[in-house]
Design an enzyme around this catalytic site. Structure first.
Site, short mmCIF file in Angstrom:
data_model
loop_
_atom_site.label_atom_id
_atom_site.label_comp_id
_atom_site.label_asym_id
_atom_site.label_seq_id
_atom_site.Cartn_x
_atom_site.Cartn_y
_atom_site.Cartn_z
N SER A 114 12.82 5.94 -24.47
CA SER A 114 12.91 6.84 -23.31
C SER A 114 12.92 5.84 -22.42
O SER A 114 13.50 4.62 -22.22
CB SER A 114 12.19 7.89 -23.30
OG SER A 114 12.54 8.87 -22.31
N ASP A 252 18.93 15.48 -29.02
CA ASP A 252 17.95 14.85 -28.28
C ASP A 252 18.48 15.06 -26.68
O ASP A 252 19.57 15.65 -26.68
CB ASP A 252 18.16 13.14 -28.24
CG ASP A 252 17.14 12.40 -27.77
OD1 ASP A 252 16.73 12.53 -27.10
OD2 ASP A 252 16.89 11.59 -28.81
N HIS A 279 13.96 14.79 -28.90
CA HIS A 279 13.74 13.45 -28.31
C HIS A 279 12.82 12.57 -28.97
O HIS A 279 12.84 11.44 -29.20
CB HIS A 279 13.62 13.66 -26.84
CG HIS A 279 13.25 12.50 -25.76
ND1 HIS A 279 14.71 11.70 -25.78
CD2 HIS A 279 12.31 12.01 -25.21
CE1 HIS A 279 14.08 10.69 -24.98
NE2 HIS A 279 12.86 10.96 -24.67
#
Length: 303
Positions: A114, A252, A279
């Site tokens: 991320s 995601d 995610h």
């Protein structure tokens, strides 16, 4: 085919266990796991302003190589700080380099998840000689693509929740219970999934630093207004031969199609989509995630 045998480079062991390290602005917490002698792996968590609890499953890779997990300054087990002059990409890049120097690691594999994907890429740009390969998990290397993805997924929420999000983003008032319901619904679907590791999730939430997140990202998941707003790190990446692995969950908040677009900027890249995962793929696709990363790293070890 050559008859020449392949050999792996063995690395000097790093002392295992937890430690604290002085960096600009405070102390960061880190942990070294495993006794494997292959090139070490460092894990860069998401956020910004969150922590590495959810990356614990990747410590299983310590059988082959030592794994370094740490919390970036301002959150997790590192010092909590509110000085916004420290909330920059450059600071977090230099913080990572301070950790490498402290641990006496010459080269390592860098895995960023991320927001950690931004940190991993910018670290590579500044210190390329210390990076053996890059792994981008659920990456946000182009924040325009990220906004497109989250706003497309937002349309899957009921109209009442969608209206609440748009109202909050337009007024800047985020304490509406309906907005909170919208966020929690979105997170359940696309962030931590339906079956999070509750103990680790509680630790992540309780040690998060909203000041970092708000300053760099903004108060909204769907409209980036912080200092990262215009970030796009993909320019000129076609010129690098570094091996790159992209991973992403099927469900995601960054859609797999957008991750494929990012990967196309790297000529030596591959993409793995984890089915039925949101995610936080280290929870939703734990064993598959570990195996995919393991195999990719092993491929880079043969000289």
């Amino acid at each position: 085919m050559s008859c020449q045998s392949s050999e792996k480079t063995k690395h000097e062991p790093i002392p295992t266990g937890e430690g604290k390290l002085k960096v600009e602005g405070g102390n960061i917490w880190y942990k070294v796991t495993g006794d494997g002698q292959d090139t070490p792996l460092v894990l860069l968590h998401g956020g910004p302003g969150y922590s590495s609890f959810y990356l614990k499953p990747l410590e299983e890779l310590g059988k082959d190589r030592q794994v370094i997990r740490y919390d970036q300054l301002g959150a997790g087990k590192s010092d909590m700080v509110t000085d916004s002059s420290l909330f920059t990409v450059d600071h977090f890049v230099d913080e990572l380099e301070t950790l490498r120097t402290h641990l006496k690691v010459e080269k390592w594999h860098v895995l960023g998840h991320s927001w950690g994907s931004i940190l991993a890429l910018e670290y590579f740009k500044k210190y390329p000689d210390h990076v053996t390969s890059l792994i981008f998990g659920s990456p946000c290397l182009d924040l325009k693509l990220w906004e497109q993805s989250t706003n497309e997924l937002l349309l899957t929420l009921p109209d009442s929740l969608l209206t609440a999000v748009h109202r909050a983003d337009s007024t800047g008032v985020y304490d509406d219970p309906l907005y909170e319901k919208a966020i929690n619904t979105f997170y359940d679907k696309y962030l931590w999934g339906q079956d999070p590791v509750l103990e680790e999730l509680d630790s992540m939430v309780s040690t998060a630093n909203p000041a970092v997140y708000t300053y760099m990202w903004g108060p909204s998941e769907f409209s980036i207004t912080g200092t990262l707003k215009n970030y796009n790190g993909l320019k000129n990446m076609e010129e690098t031969d570094l091996p790159v692995l992209f991973t992403v969950g099927e469900f995601d908040e960054i859609k797999p199609s957008y991750v494929q677009d990012m990967a196309a900027h790297f000529k030596n890249s591959k993409v793995k989509v984890f089915s039925n995962s949101s995610h936080l793929t280290t929870w939703d696709a734990r064993e598959q995630n570990i195996q995919v990363v393991k195999e990719f790293l092993e491929q880079q070890e043969v000289q």
